[in-house]
Scaffold this motif. Sequence first.
Motif, PDB file in Angstrom:
ATOM      1  N   THR A  17       0.836  -1.205   0.000  1.00 53.12           N
ATOM      2  CA  THR A  17       0.000   0.000   0.000  1.00 53.12           C
ATOM      3  C   THR A  17       0.867   1.249   0.000  1.00 53.12           C
ATOM      4  OG1 THR A  17      -1.793  -1.145   1.157  1.00 53.12           O
ATOM      5  CG2 THR A  17      -1.780   1.262   1.260  1.00 53.12           C
ATOM      6  N   LEU A  20       2.677   1.587  -3.452  1.00 54.88           N
ATOM      7  CA  LEU A  20       1.808   2.066  -4.529  1.00 54.88           C
ATOM      8  C   LEU A  20       1.526   3.557  -4.370  1.00 54.88           C
ATOM      9  CD1 LEU A  20       0.247   1.171  -7.026  1.00 54.88           C
ATOM     10  CD2 LEU A  20      -1.710   0.685  -5.548  1.00 54.88           C
ATOM     11  N   ALA A  21       1.303   4.004  -3.127  1.00 49.40           N
ATOM     12  CA  ALA A  21       1.041   5.419  -2.898  1.00 49.40           C
ATOM     13  C   ALA A  21       2.259   6.271  -3.240  1.00 49.40           C
ATOM     14  CB  ALA A  21       0.630   5.644  -1.443  1.00 49.40           C
ATOM     15  N   GLY A  24       3.494   4.695  -7.315  1.00 45.27           N
ATOM     16  CA  GLY A  24       2.520   4.365  -8.353  1.00 45.27           C
ATOM     17  C   GLY A  24       2.450   5.442  -9.418  1.00 45.27           C
ATOM     18  N   PRO A  25       1.621   5.256 -10.439  1.00 43.15           N
ATOM     19  CA  PRO A  25       0.574   4.235 -10.519  1.00 43.15           C
ATOM     20  C   PRO A  25       1.024   2.900 -11.103  1.00 43.15           C
ATOM     21  CG  PRO A  25       0.367   5.745 -12.364  1.00 43.15           C
ATOM     22  CD  PRO A  25       1.512   6.250 -11.527  1.00 43.15           C
ATOM     23  N   GLY A  26       2.262   2.744 -11.511  1.00 41.07           N
ATOM     24  CA  GLY A  26       2.723   1.477 -12.065  1.00 41.07           C
ATOM     25  C   GLY A  26       3.063   1.635 -13.535  1.00 41.07           C
ATOM     26  N   PRO A  27       3.325   0.551 -14.241  1.00 35.26           N
ATOM     27  CA  PRO A  27       3.110  -0.824 -13.763  1.00 35.26           C
ATOM     28  C   PRO A  27       4.242  -1.411 -12.919  1.00 35.26           C
ATOM     29  CG  PRO A  27       3.745  -0.852 -16.067  1.00 35.26           C
ATOM     30  CD  PRO A  27       3.611   0.590 -15.690  1.00 35.26           C
ATOM     31  N   VAL A  29       6.036  -1.337  -9.881  1.00 31.27           N
ATOM     32  CA  VAL A  29       6.061  -0.770  -8.533  1.00 31.27           C
ATOM     33  C   VAL A  29       6.839  -1.732  -7.637  1.00 31.27           C
ATOM     34  CG1 VAL A  29       4.699  -0.006  -6.554  1.00 31.27           C
ATOM     35  CG2 VAL A  29       3.852   0.377  -8.881  1.00 31.27           C
ATOM     36  N   HIS A 108      -3.686  -9.015  -4.109  1.00 34.94           N
ATOM     37  CA  HIS A 108      -2.731  -8.466  -5.063  1.00 34.94           C
ATOM     38  C   HIS A 108      -2.661  -9.259  -6.370  1.00 34.94           C
ATOM     39  CE1 HIS A 108      -0.362  -6.525  -1.501  1.00 34.94           C
ATOM     40  NE2 HIS A 108      -1.470  -5.877  -1.799  1.00 34.94           N
ATOM     41  N   GLN A 111      -4.095  -7.408  -9.272  1.00 38.18           N
ATOM     42  CA  GLN A 111      -3.318  -6.191  -9.539  1.00 38.18           C
ATOM     43  C   GLN A 111      -2.031  -6.522 -10.290  1.00 38.18           C
ATOM     44  OE1 GLN A 111      -2.756  -3.760  -6.031  1.00 38.18           O
ATOM     45  NE2 GLN A 111      -3.073  -1.948  -7.289  1.00 38.18           N
ATOM     46  N   PHE A 115      -1.046  -5.150 -13.979  1.00 40.50           N
ATOM     47  CA  PHE A 115       0.217  -4.469 -14.262  1.00 40.50           C
ATOM     48  C   PHE A 115       0.989  -5.184 -15.374  1.00 40.50           C
ATOM     49  CE2 PHE A 115       0.711  -2.361  -9.810  1.00 40.50           C
ATOM     50  CZ  PHE A 115      -0.037  -1.280 -10.244  1.00 40.50           C
ATOM     51  N   GLU A 118      -0.563  -4.248 -18.603  1.00 37.40           N
ATOM     52  CA  GLU A 118      -0.214  -2.875 -18.959  1.00 37.40           C
ATOM     53  C   GLU A 118       1.211  -2.784 -19.488  1.00 37.40           C
ATOM     54  OE1 GLU A 118      -0.844  -0.279 -15.673  1.00 37.40           O
ATOM     55  OE2 GLU A 118      -2.978  -0.736 -15.506  1.00 37.40           O
TER      56      GLU A 118
END
Length: 287
Positions: A17, A20-21, A24-27, A29, A108, A111, A115, A118
């Motif tokens: 968490t 990601l904060a 992020g936003p990725g892909p 991370v 996860h 997610q 990712f 993406e």
Amino acid sequence: MPALPNDLRAYHEALATRGLARFGPGPRVHCHMGLVDRLPAPGTPALELRERLRASQEALLAELARAMGRFPDGGDVMDVGSGLGGSALYWAQEHRARVTAMVNVPAHLEQVRRFAHEAGVGDRVQARLASQEELQGRACFDALIAVENACALPRADWLRAARSWLKPGGVLAIADCFWVRPLVVHPSSDAWRTRLGSVRGLLAAAQEAGLELEVHDDVSARAVGFWTLTSELLVHEHMEHAPANARDLRAALNAVRMESQRDHLWLQQGLMDGGLEYALLVLRRER
């Protein structure tokens, strides 16, 4: 691979968490330390600090690939404790590997798959829960890679399982923090911190499991700067939410110092004075 204890699962969930904060936003991370060779000038903006931290995390993965020698480009790789899949995507994109990403937190899974899609490597990254045991005893991987997950599970059992997953000649590559002096570990309920082991203990268990050491690189000095950058970024993050009132601002900065001392400075100090070691280890299954 046995399921993680509840405290470790909660730790990995919180770590992801925060990652990601912050990144992020990725892909791609990442939820692990990095290697820093040069620090920026004081007062560097938060955006640049984040970019430097991301670059340091990828530098760690590149250094681990270098330690492995001829990385099995296009080979079959298990990424152990893949977090949000950042390292799994790294091996798939940079080394064309077919990656089984072992995810610690059920939420996860989707997610990591998103990712991977993406990033254009959805066909080369397969996310699985770390509690699944269908791979037990199958020698199907050219490399197993564990970045800051080697201390999470009982070493002897985990290393025996790791050998059984490797093809003959395959390698287990580990990047992790280990204690040199046990008392250096700051008192904490942190699930990762309380499970730090020693390099010597891990290598003894690895030899017993049938894995031979090829590389042992101490990169502690290069990991120190990661925590310097993280501490500076914490100040920016608190400032972004601090009231304009000078008294409240001082309180916010004091809160940063307290958080930094609790979560960062003990690690930074331990790496600097030799109480902790950040090590890259490469072990091979000979037959």
